[in-house]
Design a protein around this motif. Structure first.
Motif, PDB file in Angstrom:
ATOM      1  N   ILE A  50      -4.898   9.718   4.017  1.00 59.95           N
ATOM      2  CA  ILE A  50      -4.161  10.822   3.403  1.00 59.95           C
ATOM      3  C   ILE A  50      -2.672  10.520   3.570  1.00 59.95           C
ATOM      4  CG2 ILE A  50      -5.999  12.480   3.880  1.00 59.95           C
ATOM      5  CD1 ILE A  50      -4.019  13.728   5.987  1.00 59.95           C
ATOM      6  N   SER A  51      -1.820  11.301   2.924  1.00 61.86           N
ATOM      7  CA  SER A  51      -0.385  11.070   3.023  1.00 61.86           C
ATOM      8  C   SER A  51       0.336  12.412   2.953  1.00 61.86           C
ATOM      9  CB  SER A  51       0.082  10.164   1.878  1.00 61.86           C
ATOM     10  OG  SER A  51       1.492  10.058   1.873  1.00 61.86           O
ATOM     11  N   LEU A  89      -6.545   8.055   8.397  1.00 57.14           N
ATOM     12  CA  LEU A  89      -5.181   7.542   8.434  1.00 57.14           C
ATOM     13  C   LEU A  89      -4.263   8.549   7.757  1.00 57.14           C
ATOM     14  CD1 LEU A  89      -3.694   4.094   7.757  1.00 57.14           C
ATOM     15  CD2 LEU A  89      -3.081   5.913   6.171  1.00 57.14           C
ATOM     16  N   ILE A  90      -3.188   8.943   8.468  1.00 59.81           N
ATOM     17  CA  ILE A  90      -2.156   9.767   7.834  1.00 59.81           C
ATOM     18  C   ILE A  90      -0.926   8.908   7.638  1.00 59.81           C
ATOM     19  CG2 ILE A  90      -1.657  10.750  10.149  1.00 59.81           C
ATOM     20  CD1 ILE A  90      -0.665  12.613   7.023  1.00 59.81           C
ATOM     21  N   LYS A  91      -0.493   8.822   6.389  1.00 60.29           N
ATOM     22  CA  LYS A  91       0.737   8.084   6.112  1.00 60.29           C
ATOM     23  C   LYS A  91       1.894   9.068   6.087  1.00 60.29           C
ATOM     24  CE  LYS A  91       2.978   4.791   3.087  1.00 60.29           C
ATOM     25  NZ  LYS A  91       2.901   3.845   1.981  1.00 60.29           N
ATOM     26  N   GLU A 125       0.326   6.009  10.052  1.00 54.65           N
ATOM     27  CA  GLU A 125       1.088   5.004   9.322  1.00 54.65           C
ATOM     28  C   GLU A 125       2.518   5.502   9.102  1.00 54.65           C
ATOM     29  OE1 GLU A 125      -0.556   3.891   5.511  1.00 54.65           O
ATOM     30  OE2 GLU A 125       0.907   2.301   5.213  1.00 54.65           O
ATOM     31  N   GLY A 126       3.459   4.614   9.275  1.00 56.92           N
ATOM     32  CA  GLY A 126       4.860   4.965   9.040  1.00 56.92           C
ATOM     33  C   GLY A 126       5.191   4.923   7.569  1.00 56.92           C
ATOM     34  N   CYS A 127       6.479   4.795   7.265  1.00 53.98           N
ATOM     35  CA  CYS A 127       6.905   4.833   5.870  1.00 53.98           C
ATOM     36  C   CYS A 127       7.265   3.444   5.352  1.00 53.98           C
ATOM     37  CB  CYS A 127       8.086   5.776   5.713  1.00 53.98           C
ATOM     38  SG  CYS A 127       9.524   5.266   6.679  1.00 53.98           S
ATOM     39  N   LYS A 128       7.002   2.414   6.180  1.00 54.88           N
ATOM     40  CA  LYS A 128       7.242   1.018   5.797  1.00 54.88           C
ATOM     41  C   LYS A 128       8.727   0.680   5.735  1.00 54.88           C
ATOM     42  CE  LYS A 128       2.975   0.132   5.863  1.00 54.88           C
ATOM     43  NZ  LYS A 128       2.472  -0.552   7.050  1.00 54.88           N
ATOM     44  N   ASN A 129       9.550   1.481   6.411  1.00 55.44           N
ATOM     45  CA  ASN A 129      10.945   1.110   6.635  1.00 55.44           C
ATOM     46  C   ASN A 129      11.024   0.771   8.121  1.00 55.44           C
ATOM     47  OD1 ASN A 129      13.668   1.768   7.760  1.00 55.44           O
ATOM     48  ND2 ASN A 129      14.159   1.979   5.592  1.00 55.44           N
TER      49      ASN A 129
END
Lengths: 311, 446
Positions: A50-51, A89-91, A125-129
């Motif tokens: 999910i996000s 998974l939570i993004k 999960e992070g934000c990919k930064n």
């Protein structure tokens, strides 16, 4: 001459990694053979993604989840119930400085609320930064101390913060992300262990691609990693593999194109699931110990595949 | 039994006559030992030795041809278990299944769907190659259906254990049909039918041991044009058998298992489309040669054909797309132009992000040797001259009134040179990573 099985003997073994706590805990890894071919261990866990930002998700998810899409805790609960997934998974995409740039505090609160709403292990999960994820996942690790969550993921630019906070100070599991390259995967594992993170607390995110979009690199990278870990007993590659294929699978045109864009292709939801199921299955036979998908039907299909092959 | 180069060398005249095309007898021997050149290439090795050696140096897995004419395809012939070890040579085929128990209307509907899924993807046509026809009860209708399949240009797979039914059906099936097939109860009769029609014979048995025994029996009857059924009753068994059969052939040098496989995914997961897709995907990677589905619509075809195209590429040759100007999101002659390389992976990533942005745009792909952006740049294949020449030769200026040319961020260094070479264009440095493209394009549009 009667049939004689050509055994592939391996000296190495994949680490066992437990995630979550109490009755909800699951363990992944532990196999001493290529996927599904040994007598013990290999059973891929299936996760649902999910996000906190779903603006670009395809319309079928609005139909599926309704207003829950805007409420991460309710969303998480519904996702687990609908999919029967082994973990969630939570993004925390809203943290992205190039996007909503939500504060670390708000995002941590989301992660805590989601954890409380579900009874399966959690992957955050992070934000990919890299810079923001270092701050964010450090605080997530602190706030969820004792919950044994997976921090997804540490990369070369932030592994020190995430490794030290998650793997050491707050006893979480650290996912080590590399971009479809066995040497980079190995290097990051070594860096993390040198930092002091125990190898049993590391899970590898070796990267992925959607089926048809350079997946040959993913397949060969996984094959090589598993053959090195098992055949050459390479301890720096014996971590379980976790793979989140949901963003890639739902990001290609086969899944993104609406029925108006491509009328001959038929139902968009079915295409997205097909792309997701194909990609996930290919990762499962390649050696993913934990696989993450977005659609509940994809999760069910992969669970059925794993159950079927294990028998 | 594996033969060493030195063993072959001992049988050569050791004169380095070069008649085999190799500079020395030793070079020839080493190559022959790996199966890279047939032993017959040496005119001086005795017939006796040749026979002995050709058996031993034959590839571990036979190449089996199915179908005829344009539809002909080759299965098997693999020498490794994993593509990174060398390469996988023959892609698997996909099949759907029909039956004489279906009504004419259902058959027509299935055929129509089959014809619909037929499209090009990176220079390769994507379609279902094989149609399995399962015998239910009506031999005449069955034979007619098989004939119809062959006439549609598909490779027919005749699924029956009745040798008489197979014989009647194979008559109208054209060359290279597959008969599925032989069991322990009908082996001799089926071999006769297959031999007479020069068809490929599928072999089925209850267990992997029984399958091995049956293959040996059929080989003794003089037929080696075979494919092996990995089992239709349990997923566990089918998967284990597919892997074990291939492993025995490649690693165990077990020639009786050196044949392509058939997987009836439609039987393993009847009525469950998503599970069939999951299984088909698993068998593309793990040794399915013909994968039979209940049906193949775009939801299954798009990902599965794409996966297959990926897995069966040669790791030594990067996948390339055709150098040309591609259009995205229906541009209308006034939209910006992006540039990237012809390496398929770069193209797909960039193309995907442009599509996601929903911003109309053109993507110019010059011939950059099939390398990624930085590699091509370092190799001198993606410099300012290459890009400028392509923009001129492809006459991009006539496609759009926009004069915005967006470079990959990783080759920002080219901006100055390119601006000089293309004075009428505004050369813009784009983002480093494709994933930043949607925001970049939307901001530019705003």
């Amino acid at each position: 001459m009667p049939y004689k099985k050509a055994e592939q003997k391996f000296s190495g073994k994949i680490n066992v990694c437990e995630i979550g706590v109490g009755d909800a805990a699951i363990s992944i890894g532990g196999e001493n053979s290529l996927p599904f071919l040994g007598t013990e261990g290999f059973k891929t866990a299936v996760g649902i993604a999910i996000s906190d930002v779903t603006d670009e998700w395809s319309d079928c998810f609005t139909t599926l989840y309704g207003d829950d899409l805007k409420n991460p805790a309710a969303f998480a609960k519904a996702a687990v119930e609908k999919s029967g997934a082994d973990f969630l998974l939570i993004k925390l995409e809203s943290a992205d400085p190039n996007g909503a740039d939500n504060s670390v505090e708000n995002c941590v609160a989301t992660a805590v609320a989601v954890e409380a709403a579900i009874n399966v292990p959690l992957v955050v999960e992070g934000c990919k930064n890299a810079e923001k994820d270092a701050k964010l996942l450090e605080k997530v690790a602190q706030a969820l101390e004792g919950k044994n969550v997976v921090l997804f993921s540490a990369v070369e630019d932030n592994y020190k913060t995430i490794g030290a906070a998650g793997g050491m100070a707050y006893g979480q599991k650290v996912s080590a992300e590399s971009a479809v390259d066995i040497n980079l995967a190995k290097q990051l594992n070594i860096l993390l262990t040198q930092l002091g993170v125990k190898s049993k607390d590391i899970i590898m995110d070796v990267g992925t691609a959607a089926a048809g979009y350079g997946f040959e690199y993913v397949a060969s990278t996984m094959d090589r990693i598993r053959l090195a870990a098992l055949g050459q007993n390479d301890e720096a590659l014996q971590m379980p593999i976790i793979t989140n294929i949901s963003n890639e699978a739902w990001g290609v045109k086969e899944a993104v194109s609406t029925i108006e864009d491509a009328p001959e292709w038929g139902d968009q939801e079915a295409r997205g699931i097909g792309m997701e199921v194909t990609t996930a299955s290919a990762c499962v036979v390649g050696g993913s110990n934990a696989i993450i998908v977005r659609h509940p039907e994809s999760a069910k299909a992969i669970k059925a595949l794993v159950a079927g092959i294990i028998g | 039994m594996a033969v060493k180069g030195l063993d072959i060398f001992k049988l050569t005249p050791k004169t380095n006559c070069k008649e085999c095309g190799f500079p020395t007898c030793m070079a020839f021997s080493m190559k022959a030992a790996t199966g890279g050149v047939p032993i017959e290439k040496c005119p001086y090795i005795s017939e006796e030795s040749k026979e002995l050696l050709s058996e031993a140096t034959a590839p571990p897995m036979k190449s089996i041809k199915v179908g005829a004419g344009d539809a002909q395809a080759t299965l098997g012939g693999e020498t490794v278990l994993f593509r990174h070890e060398k390469t996988l040579v023959n892609k698997n085929l996909f099949a759907i299944e029909l039956s004489d128990a279906m009504s004419d209307a259902d058959v027509d509907a299935a055929c129509a769907k089959l014809q619909k899924v037929n499209y090009e993807r990176i220079g390769e046509m994507m379609f279902v190659e094989v149609v399995a026809v399962r015998f239910a009860s009506d031999a005449a209708k069955f034979a007619a259906l098989v004939k119809k399949v062959a006439e549609c240009g598909k490779i027919p797979m005749i699924v029956t254990v009745d040798a008489e039914v197979a014989k009647a059906a194979v008559a109208g099936a054209g060359a290279g049909a597959i008969i599925m097939g032989a069991t322990k109860d009908n082996a001799a009769a089926m071999v006769e039918v297959a031999k007479a029609a020069d068809a490929v014979l599928g072999v089925s048995a209850d267990s992997i041991e029984a399958l091995h025994d049956l293959v040996e029996e059929i080989e003794k009857l003089g037929y080696k044009n075979l494919v092996l059924n990995v089992g239709e009753t349990s997923v566990k068994e089918a998967y284990a058998n597919a892997v074990d059969i291939r492993t025995a052939a490649i690693k165990g040098n077990d020639r009786s298992f050196g044949y392509p496989s058939v997987v009836f995914v439609n039987k393993l997961a009847a009525g469950n489309t998503n599970l069939q897709i999951a299984l088909a995907s698993a068998f593309v990677l793990r040794y399915g040669s013909i994968i039979v589905m209940e049906e193949m619509d775009f939801n299954a075809a798009l990902p599965l054909f794409g996966l297959r195209q990926n897995i069966f590429t040669d790791p030594q040759k990067p996948m390339r797309v055709e150098p040309k100007v591609y259009e995205f999101n229906k541009p209308t002659g006034k939209d910006p132009v992006l540039v990237t390389v012809d390496f398929a992976l770069s193209y797909f990533v960039v193309a995907g992000e442009i599509e996601r942005s929903k911003v109309p745009a053109y993507l110019a792909i010059p011939d950059a040797g099939g390398y990624s952006v930085l590699t091509a740049w370092a190799a001198g294949k993606f410099g300012s001259t290459v890009i400028a020449n392509f923009i001129k030769e492809a006459d991009v200026a006539s496609l759009t009134t926009s004069r915005k040319l967006i470079l990959p961020g990783k080759v920002a260094v080219l901006q100055g040179d390119l601006a000089e070479l293309l004075p009428e264009w505004e050369v813009i440095v784009g983002p480093n990573e494709a994933m930043q493209l949607p925001k970049f394009l939307r901001d530019m549009q705003a």
